[in-house]
Design an enzyme around this catalytic site. Sequence first.
Site, PDB file in Angstrom:
ATOM      1  N   TYR A  10       0.820  -1.211   0.000  1.00 46.75           N
ATOM      2  CA  TYR A  10       0.000   0.000   0.000  1.00 46.75           C
ATOM      3  C   TYR A  10       0.857   1.265   0.000  1.00 46.75           C
ATOM      4  CZ  TYR A  10      -4.768  -1.722   0.780  1.00 46.75           C
ATOM      5  OH  TYR A  10      -5.999  -2.281   0.639  1.00 46.75           O
ATOM      6  N   LYS A  59       2.714 -15.430   2.629  1.00 49.88           N
ATOM      7  CA  LYS A  59       2.946 -16.146   1.370  1.00 49.88           C
ATOM      8  C   LYS A  59       4.450 -16.411   1.321  1.00 49.88           C
ATOM      9  CE  LYS A  59       1.547 -17.756  -2.645  1.00 49.88           C
ATOM     10  NZ  LYS A  59       0.667 -18.940  -2.789  1.00 49.88           N
ATOM     11  N   ASP A  94      -3.384 -18.092   0.323  1.00 48.08           N
ATOM     12  CA  ASP A  94      -4.343 -18.752  -0.575  1.00 48.08           C
ATOM     13  C   ASP A  94      -5.104 -19.846   0.175  1.00 48.08           C
ATOM     14  OD1 ASP A  94      -1.900 -20.088  -0.381  1.00 48.08           O
ATOM     15  OD2 ASP A  94      -1.901 -20.807  -2.452  1.00 48.08           O
ATOM     16  N   ASP A 154      -6.677  -6.767   3.872  1.00 48.71           N
ATOM     17  CA  ASP A 154      -7.757  -6.085   3.153  1.00 48.71           C
ATOM     18  C   ASP A 154      -8.687  -7.122   2.531  1.00 48.71           C
ATOM     19  OD1 ASP A 154      -9.168  -3.959   1.867  1.00 48.71           O
ATOM     20  OD2 ASP A 154      -8.098  -4.428   0.013  1.00 48.71           O
ATOM     21  N   ASP A 201     -12.632  -8.668   4.090  1.00 49.17           N
ATOM     22  CA  ASP A 201     -13.892  -8.621   3.333  1.00 49.17           C
ATOM     23  C   ASP A 201     -14.501 -10.016   3.259  1.00 49.17           C
ATOM     24  OD1 ASP A 201     -13.732  -5.896   2.737  1.00 49.17           O
ATOM     25  OD2 ASP A 201     -14.321  -6.187   0.645  1.00 49.17           O
TER      26      ASP A 201
HETATM   27  C1  IPM Z   1     -10.605  -0.925   3.599  1.00 45.75           C
HETATM   28  C2  IPM Z   1     -10.798  -0.314   2.232  1.00 45.75           C
HETATM   29  C3  IPM Z   1      -9.617   0.603   1.935  1.00 45.75           C
HETATM   30  C4  IPM Z   1      -8.355  -0.243   1.940  1.00 45.75           C
HETATM   31  C5  IPM Z   1      -9.735   1.410   0.634  1.00 45.75           C
HETATM   32  C6  IPM Z   1     -11.022   2.210   0.577  1.00 45.75           C
HETATM   33  C7  IPM Z   1      -8.544   2.308   0.402  1.00 45.75           C
HETATM   34  O1  IPM Z   1     -10.948  -1.298   1.284  1.00 45.75           O
HETATM   35  O2  IPM Z   1     -10.575  -0.170   4.594  1.00 45.75           O
HETATM   36  O3  IPM Z   1     -10.501  -2.146   3.689  1.00 45.75           O
HETATM   37  O4  IPM Z   1      -8.001  -0.831   0.908  1.00 45.75           O
HETATM   38  O5  IPM Z   1      -7.719  -0.330   2.986  1.00 45.75           O
HETATM   39 MG    MG Z   2     -11.052  -3.248   2.061  1.00 48.78          MG
END
Ligand code: IPM
Ligand code: MG
Length: 353
Positions: free
Chosen positions: A135, A186, A218, A242, A246
């Site tokens: 990042y 990884k 993975d 990240d 999700d």
């Molecule tokens: C998160 C989001 C952010 C990230 C984006 C919006 C920059 O996806 O907080 O997980 O990638 O960290």
């Molecule tokens: Mg995110």
Amino acid sequence: MKIAVLPGDGIGPEIMKQAIKVLDFFGLNDAISYSPIGGAAYDLFNDPLPEATLKLALEADAVLLGAVGDWKYDKLPREFRPERGLLRIRQELNLFANLRPAIMFPELVHSSSLKPEIVTNLDIMIVRELTGDIYFGQPRGINKNEKGEREGINTMRYSESEIRRIAHVAFLSAMKRSKRLCSIDKANVLETTELWREVMTEVSNEYPEVQLSHMYVDNAAMQLIRNPKQFDVMVTGNIFGDILSDEASMLTGSIGMLPSASLDENSKGMYEPSHGSAPDIAGKDQANPLATILSLAMMFKYTFDDQKKFDAIEGAVKKVLQDGFRTADIYSNGTILVGCEKMGNAVVERLEG
Ligand code: IPM
Ligand code: MG
């Protein structure tokens, strides 16, 4: 107590309004100051993280953030995009430790896309490193190479000290839970994460009670779907965190339920829902405000060391779910469909103390 409130873009302002009602309930209106971030700030000041917003955030004890981003900014040069504001505030405030709990509320078992027996009682804590990795690594950019062809470059890098400090956060979190920690990397391909694994193993010597395991990312992505309850605390770098957070959020039925805390060394924190700004439903009173309200609860727990308010807010959210209220993202047959505003009110009505 000083709380900087940054509503942001898309559904940000409407979900934030509901969290503010909770602060009002506790008589904390005077603690709040507002400032724009993301696209909203770009529109006003040509900068997704204006000087005044950064100053307010630096001076506050804690920051409550809605969400940033909208498709209409996607064509802007990168430094003007809403996401840049979010990444910069994380970096400027040194919020390296991102805690993303994925907890299954019993009432929402049927909102999950997985079978009930796989997700019932699920309770995972993802500890994501937030200020390093690909990042922020240099060099980066899109340049022409020797052949005159465009080439995109990003750099995955972690220093030992960056890994060490997030390791301590993860081990301490495991100590407070079931004393099991799974580190995700990884290491079979990437040197950066080979070092990650080494440092995690070194730090584990300081926590002999914690059982540390390692897993390739993975495989972890697969195991989260196959048998998520094998995990308790997971620790990983910025990009893997990240993606996996999700994925983990969806196990619990909706990303609209999941809060997050991003902390510095002194437990100063920024609190935000794990979901994005959902521009497609912005302003329609359809968004789920519970992740933001639960993020506020985390603020009381982690920054203000106030377990009572944490319990009160979490308790009210549980009652709302027990009483059958659902926003569209968690709706199922036989429950009561409500909008963002009504959901916020329902939580406040159930607050005590
Ligand atoms: C998160 C989001 C952010 C990230 C984006 C919006 C920059 O996806 O907080 O997980 O990638 O960290
Ligand atoms: Mg995110």
